[in-house]
Design a protein around this motif. Structure first.
Motif, short mmCIF file in Angstrom:
data_model
loop_
_atom_site.label_atom_id
_atom_site.label_comp_id
_atom_site.label_asym_id
_atom_site.label_seq_id
_atom_site.Cartn_x
_atom_site.Cartn_y
_atom_site.Cartn_z
N GLY A 180 7.78 3.90 -0.70
CA GLY A 180 8.95 4.34 0.56
C GLY A 180 8.46 5.85 1.33
N PRO A 181 9.11 6.75 1.78
CA PRO A 181 9.30 7.64 2.72
C PRO A 181 9.91 9.02 1.83
N LYS A 182 9.04 9.83 1.95
CA LYS A 182 9.91 10.81 1.46
C LYS A 182 10.91 11.50 1.38
N ILE A 199 -10.07 9.89 -6.86
CA ILE A 199 -9.38 8.60 -6.83
C ILE A 199 -8.34 9.08 -7.19
N TYR A 200 -7.02 8.52 -6.16
CA TYR A 200 -5.13 9.22 -7.40
C TYR A 200 -5.04 8.15 -7.88
N LEU A 201 -4.73 9.59 -9.15
CA LEU A 201 -4.00 8.45 -9.91
C LEU A 201 -3.05 9.71 -11.01
N GLY A 216 13.29 2.90 6.11
CA GLY A 216 11.99 2.30 5.27
C GLY A 216 12.12 2.30 3.94
N MET A 217 13.05 3.66 3.64
CA MET A 217 13.17 3.27 1.93
C MET A 217 14.16 1.29 1.75
N GLY A 218 14.41 0.95 2.64
CA GLY A 218 14.60 -0.70 2.15
C GLY A 218 13.42 -1.45 1.97
N ALA A 219 12.48 -1.82 2.84
CA ALA A 219 11.70 -2.54 3.54
C ALA A 219 10.57 -2.12 1.80
N ALA A 220 10.03 -0.64 1.55
CA ALA A 220 10.18 -0.77 0.06
C ALA A 220 9.67 -0.98 -1.14
N PRO A 268 1.66 6.71 -1.69
CA PRO A 268 1.89 6.82 -0.03
C PRO A 268 2.77 5.72 0.27
N VAL A 269 3.40 6.53 1.44
CA VAL A 269 4.13 4.94 1.77
C VAL A 269 3.02 3.85 1.89
#
Ligand SMILES: *Cc1c(COP(=O)(O)O)cnc(C)c1O
Length: 388
Positions: free
Chosen positions: A209-211, A5-7, A251-255, A14-15
């Motif tokens: 968003g993306p890295k 589990i990602y904590l 991607g950053m804009g959408a995020a 994640p995107v």
């Protein structure tokens, strides 16, 4: 192997699948793959349109004007541009900078670089909750101070600094104010109309968003002046050259647009999940909060598990939970977190600490599993320890 589990949502997120969907449109031969700087054909125009839409989305989340957003490769570059750019522009005026000891390395390392170039830097201490003292800030200001750089939300303990008050002090003295807001934007309300800030660093990959993409907010009125650090083509008002990464920017804009619409409900949900986890962990003896829940963003918990070896605990948790410890692997050995030792913890205590952060894809069931696992492993380790 089943994924744990990602904590660890403070490290990265994640995107969001809907964001990845948007990004995909700007890559392939049938997509809008053009160079946003190409002005002679529709490929360029469409790419430019995507970039400007994203600029509006990013500006919208912090209530800025679109032309105050400069694309960079991430918050690290934004911090470098702000700190090196402002100090270079004002080098005749003075060579003193004020920051804080618990800043991210992406602020501290540019400051160390300035020190090598003959600048003086004041590193403000923090109290046991992780907050700077505004009196000490006032006292640190000199006639040759050109920049104050204080982060909004700390990436290890989630504590929120009062940047409205810091900005007011900076304005009083006519000093430029930079904020590393990589961990606050998208999680809590940030409004540059209300915050007297001149420059603000933004990251995409902390907000689903993306890295590899970020932005620097540069105030227009009054205009924040800085010298560009990357030359070649004069993109982004001459402040940051280089062909714009359309898919990353879209991607950053959408995020950011998504974060804006989800924030009212998500902040309540994440605070609830965090509180649920803490309720369970607080049943154990000698587990305490690092920092302050009162001044913390939703979703974040940094705990000190007294007299329980952090490294062994992380190892025991690994098959079930992906979380960070209060130490960082430097080149050679495991060092205790400088943020936690700045709060007054010993190196040993910092190493026995855990950073747990929930996010958009964490469910209540995950929290129940995490609580059970943490309690079990902590009790098991303590049962074997002569210290306990
Ligand atoms: C993640 C982070 C950064 C670095 O951002 P990148 O986009 O990864 O370069 C800077 N400051 C803070 C507070 C961060 O959490």
């Amino acid at each position: 192997m089943k994924h744990p589990i990602y904590l660890d949502y403070m490290a990265t997120t994640p995107v969001d699948p809907s964001v990845a969907e948007v990004m995909w449109r700007y890559l392939t031969p049938t997509g809008e793959f053009g160079n946003p700087a190409s002005i002679t054909h529709v490929y360029g125009w469409r790419a430019k349109e995507a970039v400007e839409t994203a600029r509006e989305q990013v500006a919208g989340l912090i209530h800025a004007e679109p032309n105050e957003i400069i694309w960079t490769s991430g918050a690290t570059e934004s911090n470098n541009l702000a700190i090196k750019g402002v100090t270079e522009f004002f080098q005749e005026k003075g060579k003193h900078v004020i920051t804080c000891i618990t800043e991210h390395k992406a602020v501290l390392d540019p400051c160390r670089y300035l020190e090598k170039k003959g600048y003086e830097v004041t590193y403000l201490p923090v109290n046991s909750r992780g907050l700077i003292n505004l009196e000490q800030l006032q006292q640190a200001i000199r006639s040759d101070t050109v920049l104050i750089s204080i982060m909004h939300v700390n990436n290890e303990i989630g504590v929120i600094q009062d940047i409205v008050k810091v900005g007011a002090i900076a304005k009083q003295h006519g000093i430029l104010f930079h904020v590393d807001a990589a961990q606050s934007v998208g999680k809590i309300a940030v409004d540059v109309q209300q915050i007297p800030v001149d420059l603000m660093s933004l990251a995409s990959h902390k907000v689903y968003g993306p890295k590899g993409i970020g932005a620097l907010y540069v105030r227009r009125k009054p205009r924040a002046r800085l010298t560009p650090q990357i030359h070649g083509g004069g993109h982004e008002l001459g402040l940051r050259s280089g062909t714009l990464a359309t898919h990353q920017i879209a991607g950053m804009g959408a995020a950011f647009a998504l974060a804006q619409s989800l924030m009212p409900t998500e902040s309540i949900r994440l605070a609830h999940l965090r509180d649920l986890l803490w309720q369970q962990l607080a049943e154990l003896p000698s587990v305490t909060i690092n920092g302050s829940l009162q001044h913390c963003i939703p979703g974040m918990l940094n705990i000190h598990v007294h007299k329980t070896d952090g490294e062994s605990l992380i190892t025991a948790l690994q098959p079930t939970l992906a979380i960070s410890s209060g130490s960082a692997c430097t080149s050679a050995e495991v060092e205790p977190s400088y943020v936690l030792t700045a709060l007054g913890l010993t190196g040993e205590e910092a190493k026995n600490s855990l950073r747990i952060c929930v996010g958009r894809y964490t469910t209540e069931k995950d929290i129940m599993t995490a609580a059970t696992c943490l309690k079990e492993k902590i009790q098991w380790l303590r049962g074997m320890s002569p210290l306990w």
